[in-house]
Design an enzyme around this catalytic site. Structure first.
Site, PDB file in Angstrom:
ATOM      1  CB  SER A 226      -7.505   3.923   3.306  1.00 49.54           C
ATOM      2  OG  SER A 226      -6.623   3.429   4.313  1.00 49.54           O
TER       3      SER A 226
ATOM      4  CB  SER B 180      -7.691   1.306   6.435  1.00 51.16           C
ATOM      5  OG  SER B 180      -8.276   2.573   6.547  1.00 51.16           O
TER       6      SER B 180
ATOM      7  CE  LYS C  74      -3.672   2.086   2.885  1.00 49.83           C
ATOM      8  NZ  LYS C  74      -4.452   1.878   4.128  1.00 49.83           N
TER       9      LYS C  74
END
Length: 486
Positions: free
Chosen positions: A173, A197, A98
């Protein structure tokens, strides 16, 4: 990659999709192949790079792909395997990362217009642990700016779509990490979780994802989101996540909060028994729930008999909070956004996501005494949770109140983008610091994934993994691929 929005028509699937022969292999299957010489880290990496190039434009999950960088790592791994000297159980295993974590030699844009494409010089500790273990960095995945949304959309990279339904969001996220995994871009992904997330996109894309307890995975430098935000794995199988957690939790001497007790992946995940385990099931996790979905509730409730079948004693009981967890969380959310605003140069602040600017403006109105009150409330919430977990090993309940919703929206219809009140089940465990995970439990009649949340006491990651594997063994939903793949 870097398209402004996801393509809204599915590709035509065929048995000749790039990487189809290796993309669904587990970590153990890959390393067994490397050991036997039937697979090569280089050939696997090449196949997955081709797969990303073919499939990612449909979902827009990848924000940085460097074939030369990836293949250099794969070639080093191949040389080690040929010498019989692999560095770990993850040597040669492709991993996506990420874009909130730093990877030396790659950009770290954080979904923000504030940061350019120059490579950073130092790995985040968890990335360094993966590099030391010989993992192959496949790509960096999309995130909203600073991880600030429940969906994955940024001004830099556009929106990421859900592979199970391209009109829906994969959540956020870590939605880029989740969408990539669901399409077979490697067996595991590195995500982060400051309010849900990891668990939210795992629930929305038929994956397993675990938020480790605060202090389990090292971090440096200190982050404004500590102790709420932690790094953890997403995977298609529980065992793969356990292997990755074992690697990324290895110590970092600069982290003042890292636990002195190492994590070791359970050795009984093949057939775990939950005998003697006390588990509470709660349909609302003691939270105010303004949104309710009957299909989601029904599927989440199906976890209880599966856990009982594995030997656990399951009771229905809700945790009782001394204060609505949303009250202090709202303060932390607003002041974290304010920190993002104040951390930007005054002449660059207009480049920030409008949501960060709006929520940060509310954070500017939080007084010092108001912030200290929120800190006190968080401690009372953590104390109440600790008391609850004196009687239970695990707590099981929902991740999300509703199935995946429109990819065009930040939040469901009827709510403002800055409002977290509709989504109350994940952020309490960021405030308590406890480990929590999402494991697939079923699909709606419309084919949308639903996850069930498993929360453990501090240090209870192994129990969470055992319970998640017990569900996975009885309901192996990881085998159900997105319809767009045929």
């Amino acid at each position: 990659m870097n398209t402004s929005k996801p393509i809204d028509v599915p590709i035509v699937s065929s048995p000749a999709l790039p990487g189809e022969d290796v993309c669904w292999l587990t970590i153990t299957e890959l390393t067994d192949g490397y050991r036997a010489g039937t697979l090569s880290p280089v050939d696997v990496a090449k196949a997955l790079i081709d797969r990303i190039r073919a499939l990612d434009p449909v979902v827009n999950s990848v924000v940085h792909l460097d074939e030369t960088y990836t293949l250099a790592m794969a070639e080093q791994s191949m040389a080690r395997w040929r010498l019989g000297t692999p560095l770990s159980a993850m040597d040669g295993v492709p991993v996506t990362i990420k874009d909130l974590s730093a990877v030396a030699g790659m950009p770290k844009r954080r979904g923000s217009l504030l940061f350019g494409t120059d490579p950073v010089q130092e790995d985040t500790p968890c990335v360094a642990r993966l590099r030391e273990a010989g993992a192959v960095f496949l790509a960096k995945t999309a995130t909203p700016e600073a991880g600030c949304k429940v969906v994955t959309r940024s001004q830099v990279h556009g929106a990421t779509a859900n592979p199970y339904d391209l009109t829906k969001t994969p959540g956020g996220s870590s939605g880029g990490a989740a969408a990539a995994l669901a399409l077979g871009f490697g067996p595991v992904a590195l995500g982060s979780d400051g309010a849900g997330s990891i668990r939210i996109p795992a629930a929305y894309t038929n994956l397993f994802g675990i938020k480790p307890g605060f202090g389990r995975v090292p971090a440096f430098p200190p982050d404004i989101d500590m102790p709420h935000s932690v790094v953890g794995p997403l995977a298609r199988t529980v065992e793969d996540a356990a292997i990755m957690l074992d690697v990324i939790s290895r110590p970092e001497p600069r982290d003042p909060y890292i636990w002195p007790v190492p994590f070791t992946a359970p050795d009984d995940l093949g057939n775990p028994s939950l005998a003697g385990m006390q588990i509470a099931f709660s349909a609302r996790l003691g939270c105010h729930a303004p949104l309710v979905d009957a299909e989601t509730d029904r599927l989440v409730a199906e976890a209880a008999p599966l856990l009982a079948e594995a030997g656990a004693s399951v009771s229905e009981e809700d945790p009782v909070w001394p204060v609505d967890p949303f009250e202090p969380f709202k303060v932390f959310w607003e002041t974290a956004c304010l920190s993002c605003v104040e951390g930007a140069a005054p002449d660059k602040r207009h480049l920030l996501d409008p949501l960060i600017l709006s929520v940060g403006a509310s954070g500017a109105n939080v007084s010092l005494s108001g912030y200290m009150k929120a800190m006190e409330q968080r401690m009372t919430i953590a104390a109440a949770s600790k008391a609850f977990f004196q009687r239970y090993d695990l707590l099981v309940g929902p991740v999300m109140p509703v199935p995946p919703y429109s990819v065009e929206r930040d939040v469901p219809v009827g709510y403002a983008s800055e409002d977290w009140d509709w989504c109350p089940y994940t952020y309490p465990w960021n405030m308590t610091g406890q480990p929590a995970a999402s494991v697939p439990i079923g699909f709606t009649e419309g084919g949308l994934p639903v996850g069930v949340q498993i929360i453990g006491r501090m240090g209870g990651e192994a129990d969470i993994l055992r319970a998640a594997r017990a569900i996975e063994a009885r309901r192996p939903l990881y085998r159900r691929r997105p319809a767009m793949l045929g």
